[in-house]
Design a protein around this motif. Structure first.
Motif, short mmCIF file in Angstrom:
data_model
loop_
_atom_site.label_atom_id
_atom_site.label_comp_id
_atom_site.label_asym_id
_atom_site.label_seq_id
_atom_site.Cartn_x
_atom_site.Cartn_y
_atom_site.Cartn_z
N SER A 102 -22.97 107.20 30.05
CA SER A 102 -22.62 106.66 31.42
C SER A 102 -22.73 105.29 31.77
N PRO A 103 -21.93 104.28 32.05
CA PRO A 103 -22.03 102.95 32.60
C PRO A 103 -21.92 103.11 34.03
N LEU A 127 -19.98 104.40 38.95
CA LEU A 127 -20.23 104.83 37.63
C LEU A 127 -19.02 105.92 36.92
N GLY A 128 -19.28 105.78 35.63
CA GLY A 128 -18.49 106.88 34.74
C GLY A 128 -19.47 107.55 33.99
N LEU A 129 -18.87 108.84 33.82
CA LEU A 129 -19.78 109.86 32.98
C LEU A 129 -18.86 110.35 32.05
N GLY A 130 -19.20 110.58 30.74
CA GLY A 130 -18.26 111.06 29.83
C GLY A 130 -18.88 112.55 29.79
N ILE A 131 -18.00 113.51 30.24
CA ILE A 131 -18.18 114.75 30.35
C ILE A 131 -18.40 115.63 29.29
N ASP A 132 -17.43 115.37 28.20
CA ASP A 132 -17.64 115.94 26.89
C ASP A 132 -18.90 115.48 26.20
N ARG A 133 -19.50 114.52 26.19
CA ARG A 133 -20.59 113.97 25.63
C ARG A 133 -21.82 114.63 26.35
N LEU A 134 -21.73 114.69 27.60
CA LEU A 134 -22.75 115.45 28.39
C LEU A 134 -22.90 116.84 27.93
N VAL A 175 -25.19 95.55 35.64
CA VAL A 175 -24.84 96.99 35.24
C VAL A 175 -25.97 97.72 34.53
N TYR A 176 -25.56 98.89 34.36
CA TYR A 176 -26.57 99.86 33.34
C TYR A 176 -25.36 100.37 32.58
N GLU A 177 -26.01 100.69 31.12
CA GLU A 177 -25.20 101.46 30.32
C GLU A 177 -26.41 102.57 29.86
N LEU A 178 -26.16 103.71 30.21
CA LEU A 178 -27.02 104.89 30.08
C LEU A 178 -26.73 105.54 28.66
N GLU A 179 -27.86 105.27 27.83
CA GLU A 179 -27.67 105.88 26.44
C GLU A 179 -28.68 106.92 26.48
N ILE A 180 -27.92 107.93 25.87
CA ILE A 180 -28.84 109.33 25.40
C ILE A 180 -28.31 109.85 24.25
#
Length: 497
Positions: free
Chosen positions: A416-417, A467-474, A405-410
């Motif tokens: 996004s995982p 994958l998932g992506l947190g829209i609010d955080r983006l 897996v990845y966990e994308l940290e920004i």
RNA sequence: GCCUUCGUAGCUCAGUCGGUAGAGCAGCUGACUCUUAAUCAGUUGGUCGACGGUUCGAAUCCGCCCGAGGGCACCA
């Protein structure tokens, strides 16, 4: 205007009554203070652009509508500003052009009223393109006053509870939400142009699966049963992959019954997507390309500056680091050779609260969670996480203790995982069972196994990347807003007494 | 849930040591036909978040409650 005779003379009611009387006066004059649809409207910036393009002395008639935001009366003529969705227009109203009666009517309008006006464009002595009003109409009488024109509305509570006032008086706020809409639109464009199909899955579920979070509970009368608001879309989207849709995505709300703070709202928007025959690496390439595409096509840049001045650079390629390497970087190369008590001492030395009962995996994760994640400001894919953390992902081929897996940290947050999805139904059941061991059964809600999902897997799911992506955080990242409440139009608030 | 800061006119904010509640904008009345935070003159508007206490006297001190911001906790 005569003073209102009403006995209640609190200032708010006072202004309210004066404005109501104005509305009644208009009604008595045979006109409605609440008008009807208007045709032939142009937006203010387009009118100004078209006028600027004319040769000197060119004539341009225009009809615009919007909210009155300023009024400067000078005897027999007045200037006023109206604001529409896209911009504003200065109006010039002269008594000898519109007539005495109309002029007095305009003079009586209040800041906040919604009007339309028709006339010809001209340039004032100070060089501002303006509309010389020939006729106008009140479309909606505002009975309550707007916030102050110069400072706007800054009381946070009122900004969130009465967001419409925030949008009327704070242009940056209006802009942020327009950007949010464009970001979401661009994500949709990107995915559909690559063959992904947008779907909608249930928000009310008989059990809230796909993540571990406390759900909101509700009751469905017709079925006489308890239902939960979804905490993730994962298990339903995977059913669709089983069903043969190879590229699906959903953008929608998840609900988690947990605390709220600068980064969390109980309902939040998430993109989840699944691509059959892909894997974790495919997902990494996809998310990197998609976020860069959104950034460049909407903002024209890959560099974003936070409000505290820190730059975030999205230029590719993004850093890839394994979970273990990051922990070693922080805690020393020998960390994973230490026995649990040595780990505990070292972690406590960093100020972490480590209960004696924590095992090596848990201590390691506490270290990662509390001291590493928040330091990953520039984009970083954290890979090869401990398997116990991620029960829905496939194990690494070369190490069954880790998952692929990845966990994308920004910006110090998980944005996004992405997984190589676990598609072995036997192992999936075992991983669910394992998860139940040692976990307190929270109100009997969280830890029930979704048998229907397992049945779906038993019918065969292709190897799949998700994958998932947190829209609010983006949106927070791209707009520089430090609080999730500033990217959600109506953030959750405690009901007023 | 815990810690902490805050809540004064429609809005933005002052309010000193506990001694009659202040300003700007908005509103209202009047003047003014190129202003743009228009200007000029006059003027209305307050349960100081709620309740209780201390005090001769509370926006101010104390307690409790409500709401908000920040932090912590919770959050595979």
């Amino acid at each position: 205007m005569t003073r209102p005779e009403e006995t209640d003379n609190s200032p708010r009611e006072d202004m309210f009554l004066i404005r109501r009387q104005k509305a009644e006066k208009i009604a008595q004059g045979g006109k409605s203070p609440y008008g009807h649809a208007v045709s032939g409207l142009q937006d203010c910036p387009s009118v100004k652009t078209a006028f600027a393009a004319l040769p000197e002395g060119g004539v341009l008639s225009a009809k615009v509508a919007g909210r009155l935001t300023a009024k400067r009366v000078m005897g027999k003529s007045l200037f006023a500003n109206i604001k529409d969705q896209d911009g504003f227009m200065q109006l010039y109203v002269q008594k000898n052009v519109v007539g005495d009666e109309s002029y007095d009517l305009f003079k009586d309008l209040d800041i906040g009223d919604i009007v339309c006006a028709e006339g010809e464009m001209f340039v004032t002595r100070t060089g501002e393109a303006s509309l010389r009003v020939q006729s106008f109409e009140l479309l909606s009488k505002a009975l309550r006053p707007l916030p102050e024109k110069w400072h706007g509305l800054s009381d946070m509570e009122q900004r969130y509870r009465q967001r419409y006032l925030d949008l009327i008086s704070n242009d940056e706020v209006r802009r942020s939400f327009q950007l949010r809409s464009r970001i979401v639109q661009e994500i949709r464009n990107y995915l559909s142009s690559r063959g992904f199909m947008e779907v909608e899955t249930p928000m009310m579920q008989p059990l809230a699966g796909g993540a571990a979070a406390r759900p909101f509970k509700t009751y469905y009368n017709a079925l006489n049963c308890t239902m939960y608001l979804r905490i993730a879309t994962e298990l339903y989207l995977k059913r669709l992959v089983v069903g043969g849709y190879e590229k699906v995505f959903e953008i929608g709300r998840n609900f988690r019954n947990e605390g709220m703070d600068r980064r969390h709202n109980p309902e939040f928007t998430v993109l989840e997507l699944y691509e059959a025959y892909s894997d974790c690496r495919g997902m990494m390439a996809l998310i990197e390309d998609m976020i860069c595409h959104v950034a460049t096509s909407i903002f024209g840049t890959l560099t974003f500056t936070r409000k505290d001045g820190v730059d975030i650079n999205l230029s590719r390629p993004w850093r890839i680091a394994t979970y273990h390497d990051l922990v070693r970087e922080k805690m020393g190369a020998d960390w994973f050779d230490l026995d649990p008590s040595a780990m505990r001492d070292k972690a406590r030395a960093l100020g972490l609260a480590i209960p004696d009962a924590m095992n090596a995996l848990e201590i390691t994760h506490e270290v990662y969670d509390k001291t590493i994640e928040s330091t990953l400001i520039q984009p970083t894919f954290v890979t090869r996480l401990p398997a116990y953390l991620v029960p829905l992902a496939k194990r690494c081929e070369d190490n069954p203790d880790l998952v692929d897996v990845y966990e994308l940290e920004i910006n110090g947050q998980e944005l996004s995982p992405g997984y190589s999805e676990l598609n072995d139904p036997i192992e999936q059941r075992a991983r669910f069972d394992q998860q139940l061991i040692g976990r307190g059964d929270i109100e009997g809600e969280v830890n029930r196994v979704d048998e229907d999902f397992l049945t779906a897997l038993e019918h065969g799911m292709p190897p799949t990347g998700g994958l998932g992506l947190g829209i609010d955080r983006l949106v927070m990242l791209l707009t520089g807003e430090p609080s999730i409440r500033d990217v959600i139009l109506f953030p959750q608030m405690r009901p007023q007494a």
